[in-house]
Motif scaffolding. Sequence first.
Motif, PDB file in Angstrom:
ATOM      1  N   LYS A   1       0.832  -1.204   0.000  1.00  0.00           N
ATOM      2  CA  LYS A   1       0.000   0.000   0.000  1.00  0.00           C
ATOM      3  C   LYS A   1       0.870   1.259   0.000  1.00  0.00           C
ATOM      4  CE  LYS A   1      -3.338   2.130   3.132  1.00  0.00           C
ATOM      5  NZ  LYS A   1      -4.168   1.877   4.314  1.00  0.00           N
ATOM      6  N   ALA A   2       0.403   2.310  -0.661  1.00  0.00           N
ATOM      7  CA  ALA A   2       1.096   3.604  -0.674  1.00  0.00           C
ATOM      8  C   ALA A   2       1.154   4.160   0.747  1.00  0.00           C
ATOM      9  CB  ALA A   2       0.364   4.581  -1.597  1.00  0.00           C
ATOM     10  N   LYS A   3       2.056   5.084   0.960  1.00  0.00           N
ATOM     11  CA  LYS A   3       2.216   5.731   2.272  1.00  0.00           C
ATOM     12  C   LYS A   3       1.584   7.118   2.233  1.00  0.00           C
ATOM     13  CE  LYS A   3       5.149   2.502   3.699  1.00  0.00           C
ATOM     14  NZ  LYS A   3       4.484   1.244   3.843  1.00  0.00           N
TER      15      LYS A   3
ATOM     16  N   ASN B   1      -3.532  10.198   2.680  1.00  0.00           N
ATOM     17  CA  ASN B   1      -4.598   9.905   1.724  1.00  0.00           C
ATOM     18  C   ASN B   1      -4.392   8.577   1.014  1.00  0.00           C
ATOM     19  OD1 ASN B   1      -5.844  12.368   2.290  1.00  0.00           O
ATOM     20  ND2 ASN B   1      -4.605  13.437   0.789  1.00  0.00           N
ATOM     21  N   ALA B   2      -3.563   7.692   1.571  1.00  0.00           N
ATOM     22  CA  ALA B   2      -3.230   6.425   0.922  1.00  0.00           C
ATOM     23  C   ALA B   2      -4.251   5.344   1.273  1.00  0.00           C
ATOM     24  CB  ALA B   2      -1.838   5.978   1.335  1.00  0.00           C
ATOM     25  N   TYR B   3      -4.677   4.613   0.226  1.00  0.00           N
ATOM     26  CA  TYR B   3      -5.658   3.546   0.398  1.00  0.00           C
ATOM     27  C   TYR B   3      -5.291   2.374  -0.490  1.00  0.00           C
ATOM     28  CZ  TYR B   3      -8.319   7.265   2.543  1.00  0.00           C
ATOM     29  OH  TYR B   3      -8.700   8.294   3.360  1.00  0.00           O
ATOM     30  N   SER B   4      -5.722   1.183  -0.074  1.00  0.00           N
ATOM     31  CA  SER B   4      -5.613   0.017  -0.957  1.00  0.00           C
ATOM     32  C   SER B   4      -6.782   0.066  -1.930  1.00  0.00           C
ATOM     33  CB  SER B   4      -5.657  -1.277  -0.140  1.00  0.00           C
ATOM     34  OG  SER B   4      -6.952  -1.457   0.411  1.00  0.00           O
TER      35      SER B   4
ATOM     36  N   ILE C   1      -4.548   8.438  -2.780  1.00  0.00           N
ATOM     37  CA  ILE C   1      -3.312   7.894  -3.339  1.00  0.00           C
ATOM     38  C   ILE C   1      -3.448   6.381  -3.293  1.00  0.00           C
ATOM     39  CG2 ILE C   1      -0.813   7.719  -3.106  1.00  0.00           C
ATOM     40  CD1 ILE C   1      -0.958  10.356  -1.475  1.00  0.00           C
ATOM     41  N   VAL C   2      -3.254   5.725  -4.431  1.00  0.00           N
ATOM     42  CA  VAL C   2      -3.374   4.262  -4.510  1.00  0.00           C
ATOM     43  C   VAL C   2      -2.176   3.721  -5.278  1.00  0.00           C
ATOM     44  CG1 VAL C   2      -4.789   2.320  -5.275  1.00  0.00           C
ATOM     45  CG2 VAL C   2      -5.892   4.418  -4.497  1.00  0.00           C
ATOM     46  N   ARG C   3      -1.571   2.674  -4.741  1.00  0.00           N
ATOM     47  CA  ARG C   3      -0.444   2.020  -5.406  1.00  0.00           C
ATOM     48  C   ARG C   3      -0.923   0.670  -5.907  1.00  0.00           C
ATOM     49  NH1 ARG C   3       4.335  -0.802  -3.624  1.00  0.00           N
ATOM     50  NH2 ARG C   3       6.058  -0.238  -4.982  1.00  0.00           N
TER      51      ARG C   3
ATOM     52  N   THR D   1       2.050   4.533  -8.581  1.00  0.00           N
ATOM     53  CA  THR D   1       1.278   5.244  -7.566  1.00  0.00           C
ATOM     54  C   THR D   1       0.419   6.265  -8.291  1.00  0.00           C
ATOM     55  OG1 THR D   1       3.019   4.946  -5.938  1.00  0.00           O
ATOM     56  CG2 THR D   1       1.394   6.655  -5.483  1.00  0.00           C
TER      57      THR D   1
ATOM     58  N   LYS E   1      -2.329   9.371  -7.954  1.00  0.00           N
ATOM     59  CA  LYS E   1      -2.870  10.411  -7.076  1.00  0.00           C
ATOM     60  C   LYS E   1      -3.939  11.152  -7.855  1.00  0.00           C
ATOM     61  CE  LYS E   1       1.539  11.183  -4.781  1.00  0.00           C
ATOM     62  NZ  LYS E   1       2.573  12.162  -4.410  1.00  0.00           N
TER      63      LYS E   1
END
Length: 152
Positions: A50-52, A55-58, A75-77, A124, A126
Amino acid sequence: MNRMGKWVGLCISIGTLAAGSDALAFGNAASGRGERTNPSATSEQIKVEKAKGANAYSVSETYEKAGKLDKKPVIVRGKVVKVSTGIMGKNWVHLRDGSGDSGKGTNNLVVTTQDVPKVGDVVTAKGILYKDKDFGAGYKYKVIVEEATVKQ
């Protein structure tokens, strides 16, 4: 081309973007519009960290928290499993991170962007999350991230 012809062409293009069906999401290259896919992505085991950040979400969290996140930055990776270019003036990128349920369609996140990542890249994204986005002609997304930047 007349207005009706443009409308039909738009509907067909949007149809190739349908995220709810693996048959459409991975097997339909009939659009002929800069579409790149990974045919093995439906059975491929994907695991992306998962992003850091705040605002990071799976991928699955974007679906679970869609009501709270509607029209907010996220933010999603994830791993790029499909890219469709030049549809409605943007590129449509499908991301998976190994979370979510394929049966419920919560394992695949569609992101619109001007960037063009390659299938197989871990990126990533955004952008702004939209819940229940309706593009008309029956093409509605439970969750979509728009106006995104996509970086490796």
